[in-house]
Motif scaffolding. Structure first.
Motif, mmCIF file in Angstrom:
data_model
loop_
_atom_site.group_PDB
_atom_site.id
_atom_site.type_symbol
_atom_site.label_atom_id
_atom_site.label_comp_id
_atom_site.label_asym_id
_atom_site.label_seq_id
_atom_site.Cartn_x
_atom_site.Cartn_y
_atom_site.Cartn_z
ATOM 1 N N PRO A 144 -3.828 6.283 -7.423
ATOM 2 C CA PRO A 144 -4.041 5.338 -8.534
ATOM 3 C C PRO A 144 -4.935 5.895 -9.635
ATOM 4 O O PRO A 144 -4.788 5.522 -10.800
ATOM 5 C CB PRO A 144 -4.670 4.120 -7.849
ATOM 6 C CG PRO A 144 -5.198 4.623 -6.544
ATOM 7 C CD PRO A 144 -4.285 5.742 -6.137
ATOM 8 N N ARG A 148 -3.397 5.912 -13.357
ATOM 9 C CA ARG A 148 -4.019 5.155 -14.451
ATOM 10 C C ARG A 148 -4.424 6.076 -15.603
ATOM 11 O O ARG A 148 -4.458 5.653 -16.756
ATOM 12 C CB ARG A 148 -5.241 4.396 -13.937
ATOM 13 C CG ARG A 148 -4.903 3.217 -13.022
ATOM 14 C CD ARG A 148 -6.116 2.332 -12.783
ATOM 15 N NE ARG A 148 -5.764 1.169 -11.961
ATOM 16 C CZ ARG A 148 -5.985 1.084 -10.649
ATOM 17 N NH1 ARG A 148 -6.561 2.100 -10.016
ATOM 18 N NH2 ARG A 148 -5.634 0.006 -9.965
ATOM 19 N N ARG A 194 8.126 -0.334 -14.602
ATOM 20 C CA ARG A 194 8.949 -1.522 -14.351
ATOM 21 C C ARG A 194 10.132 -1.535 -15.305
ATOM 22 O O ARG A 194 9.996 -1.181 -16.487
ATOM 23 C CB ARG A 194 8.127 -2.792 -14.553
ATOM 24 C CG ARG A 194 7.000 -2.963 -13.556
ATOM 25 C CD ARG A 194 6.389 -4.354 -13.615
ATOM 26 N NE ARG A 194 5.993 -4.755 -14.950
ATOM 27 C CZ ARG A 194 4.879 -5.427 -15.240
ATOM 28 N NH1 ARG A 194 4.044 -5.743 -14.277
ATOM 29 N NH2 ARG A 194 4.600 -5.778 -16.463
ATOM 30 N N TRP A 225 4.460 -0.065 -12.715
ATOM 31 C CA TRP A 225 4.754 -0.888 -11.544
ATOM 32 C C TRP A 225 3.523 -0.895 -10.652
ATOM 33 O O TRP A 225 2.867 0.135 -10.460
ATOM 34 C CB TRP A 225 5.951 -0.298 -10.796
ATOM 35 C CG TRP A 225 6.321 -1.048 -9.550
ATOM 36 C CD1 TRP A 225 7.164 -2.101 -9.441
ATOM 37 C CD2 TRP A 225 5.849 -0.785 -8.220
ATOM 38 N NE1 TRP A 225 7.256 -2.524 -8.138
ATOM 39 C CE2 TRP A 225 6.444 -1.728 -7.362
ATOM 40 C CE3 TRP A 225 4.971 0.157 -7.672
ATOM 41 C CZ2 TRP A 225 6.210 -1.754 -5.989
ATOM 42 C CZ3 TRP A 225 4.716 0.127 -6.303
ATOM 43 C CH2 TRP A 225 5.339 -0.817 -5.475
ATOM 44 N N LEU A 226 3.185 -2.065 -10.100
ATOM 45 C CA LEU A 226 2.000 -2.189 -9.257
ATOM 46 C C LEU A 226 2.381 -2.592 -7.844
ATOM 47 O O LEU A 226 3.261 -3.442 -7.642
ATOM 48 C CB LEU A 226 1.039 -3.230 -9.847
ATOM 49 C CG LEU A 226 0.555 -2.983 -11.285
ATOM 50 C CD1 LEU A 226 -0.355 -4.120 -11.735
ATOM 51 C CD2 LEU A 226 -0.158 -1.643 -11.402
ATOM 52 N N ASP A 227 1.715 -1.993 -6.860
ATOM 53 C CA ASP A 227 2.000 -2.342 -5.473
ATOM 54 C C ASP A 227 1.309 -3.652 -5.104
ATOM 55 O O ASP A 227 0.675 -4.306 -5.951
ATOM 56 C CB ASP A 227 1.596 -1.196 -4.528
ATOM 57 C CG ASP A 227 0.090 -0.933 -4.501
ATOM 58 O OD1 ASP A 227 -0.694 -1.791 -4.971
ATOM 59 O OD2 ASP A 227 -0.314 0.142 -4.000
ATOM 60 N N LYS A 228 1.400 -4.038 -3.836
ATOM 61 C CA LYS A 228 0.869 -5.341 -3.414
ATOM 62 C C LYS A 228 -0.648 -5.434 -3.567
ATOM 63 O O LYS A 228 -1.216 -6.531 -3.565
ATOM 64 C CB LYS A 228 1.265 -5.616 -1.964
ATOM 65 C CG LYS A 228 0.761 -4.576 -0.971
ATOM 66 C CD LYS A 228 1.326 -4.822 0.408
ATOM 67 C CE LYS A 228 0.888 -3.731 1.385
ATOM 68 N NZ LYS A 228 1.515 -3.907 2.726
ATOM 69 N N ASN A 229 -1.301 -4.287 -3.696
ATOM 70 C CA ASN A 229 -2.750 -4.279 -3.902
ATOM 71 C C ASN A 229 -3.132 -4.140 -5.373
ATOM 72 O O ASN A 229 -4.309 -3.983 -5.714
ATOM 73 C CB ASN A 229 -3.383 -3.135 -3.103
ATOM 74 C CG ASN A 229 -3.215 -3.325 -1.607
ATOM 75 O OD1 ASN A 229 -3.431 -4.417 -1.085
ATOM 76 N ND2 ASN A 229 -2.822 -2.264 -0.910
ATOM 77 N N GLY A 230 -2.113 -4.187 -6.259
ATOM 78 C CA GLY A 230 -2.375 -4.113 -7.684
ATOM 79 C C GLY A 230 -2.600 -2.714 -8.211
ATOM 80 O O GLY A 230 -3.147 -2.542 -9.306
ATOM 81 N N ASN A 231 -2.168 -1.700 -7.450
ATOM 82 C CA ASN A 231 -2.378 -0.314 -7.858
ATOM 83 C C ASN A 231 -1.079 0.347 -8.315
ATOM 84 O O ASN A 231 -0.019 0.121 -7.720
ATOM 85 C CB ASN A 231 -2.958 0.500 -6.699
ATOM 86 C CG ASN A 231 -4.373 0.106 -6.367
ATOM 87 O OD1 ASN A 231 -5.187 -0.122 -7.257
ATOM 88 N ND2 ASN A 231 -4.679 -0.003 -5.085
ATOM 89 N N PRO A 232 -1.150 1.183 -9.344
ATOM 90 C CA PRO A 232 0.034 1.932 -9.769
ATOM 91 C C PRO A 232 0.264 3.130 -8.852
ATOM 92 O O PRO A 232 -0.671 3.606 -8.188
ATOM 93 C CB PRO A 232 -0.336 2.389 -11.183
ATOM 94 C CG PRO A 232 -1.827 2.552 -11.124
ATOM 95 C CD PRO A 232 -2.321 1.470 -10.198
#
Length: 311
Positions: free
Chosen positions: A77, A81, A90, A97-104
């Motif tokens: 990440p 970033r 996306r 696009w961000l994973d379930k933890n909000g990280n790219p």
């Protein structure tokens, strides 16, 4: 805790330690001279000096302990970033696009992502590491990725072909060093005939490294896998099935990598893992002809009673 781990290796059959050179947050262990690492501040999180690292590696060498540098590739990440153009995008708005933890995540299609891993591996080699282990050589493991992400650099390639091509690039780049290149892969890749949505298909990666390390942690297999209601409660049977599949898949290939399985020395769900469960995994490997293995415990607290004394 390096002193404790070296002591464990001294007293037991353990002869190698895997050390995070770049973790899944994107941070590098020591003060890096790789320009990109310096640019994005990858070595600003309590980075170790080269002198201290050399002292550790020299101590390991004196005790005949093999030093393996783990380098996380796509899950970074910090780099994603810093270099948004290299992040997975996306479809809807071309935002990261961000994973379930909000990280790219980094887009594995970008060669620069893999060049960075190569540069870090070369630096680790120069500092005294004997082998490089690349982890997260894959796409994110979230099903929604397929419908949400877009890959402008795919050029008609499926995910598994992209991972194959990039691993081939990395291996070629490191070949002049004669530094063994190893890769961590999902444990189920030996059994699943698809790419599991992450770009890891056995036939597409098993000939692109010197060693393949399937993470066959019994706790990570879904209920019903191998007709076992709870694979975690059957460590021997789970490992036995997975490694038999790995052997069968590899037998059909040429120039295939050596297989060294990861085993779990941690508890994740019932039952609690003690020495008995760890030894059951080792026995399954030995019974299938796999003499080498690597243990993982997230806190580096290993069950010494599961290890044989130093021979």
């Amino acid at each position: 805790r390096m002193g404790q781990l070296i002591d464990v290796a001294n007293k037991t059959e353990v002869n190698a330690l895997v050390i995070d050179v770049k973790d899944d947050r994107g941070f590098v262990l020591y003060n890096s001279r790789v320009p990109l690492a310096v640019e994005i501040g990858a070595d600003t999180n309590s980075a170790m000096s080269h002198q201290k690292l050399r002292a550790i590696l020299d101590t390991m060498a004196a005790h005949r302990i093999f030093a393996i540098a783990r380098i996380v590739v796509a899950k970074d990440p910090l780099l994603a970033r810093s270099k948004l153009e290299w992040a997975i995008k996306r479809k809807a708005d071309l935002a990261p696009w961000l994973d379930k933890n909000g990280n790219p995540w980094l887009d594995p299609h970008h060669r620069e992502v893999w060049q960075y891993a190569v540069d870090l591996a070369k630096e680790a080699y120069d500092l005294g590491f004997s082998e490089v282990q690349f982890d997260y050589v894959r796409f994110p493991d979230e099903k929604r990725l397929a419908s949400e992400a877009i890959y402008p650099l795919a050029n008609g390639r499926v995910r598994a072909q992209v991972i194959h091509d990039q691993l081939a690039f990395v291996r070629t780049a490191l070949k002049p060093l004669s530094m063994p290149m190893t890769i961590d892969v999902f444990g189920l890749t030996a059994t699943d005939t698809t790419d599991m949505g992450i770009g890891q298909r056995w036939e597409m990666f098993a000939d692109q490294a010197d060693v393949v390390l399937p993470m066959v942690y019994p706790s990570h297999f879904a209920p019903g896998t191998y007709k076992l209601g709870n694979p975690n409660a059957h460590p021997y049977e789970t490992i036995d099935h997975a490694l038999k599949d790995a052997k069968q898949r590899s037998a059909k290939m040429t120039n295939v990598a050596k297989i060294v399985p990861w085993y779990q020395d941690f508890t994740l769900g019932p039952p609690h893992y003690y020495a008995e469960q760890v030894r059951a995994q080792k026995k399954a490997g030995y019974d299938n002809g796999f003499q080498s293995w690597i243990l993982w415990n997230p806190g580096s607290r290993y069950t010494e009673s599961a290890l044989d004394p130093e021979s």
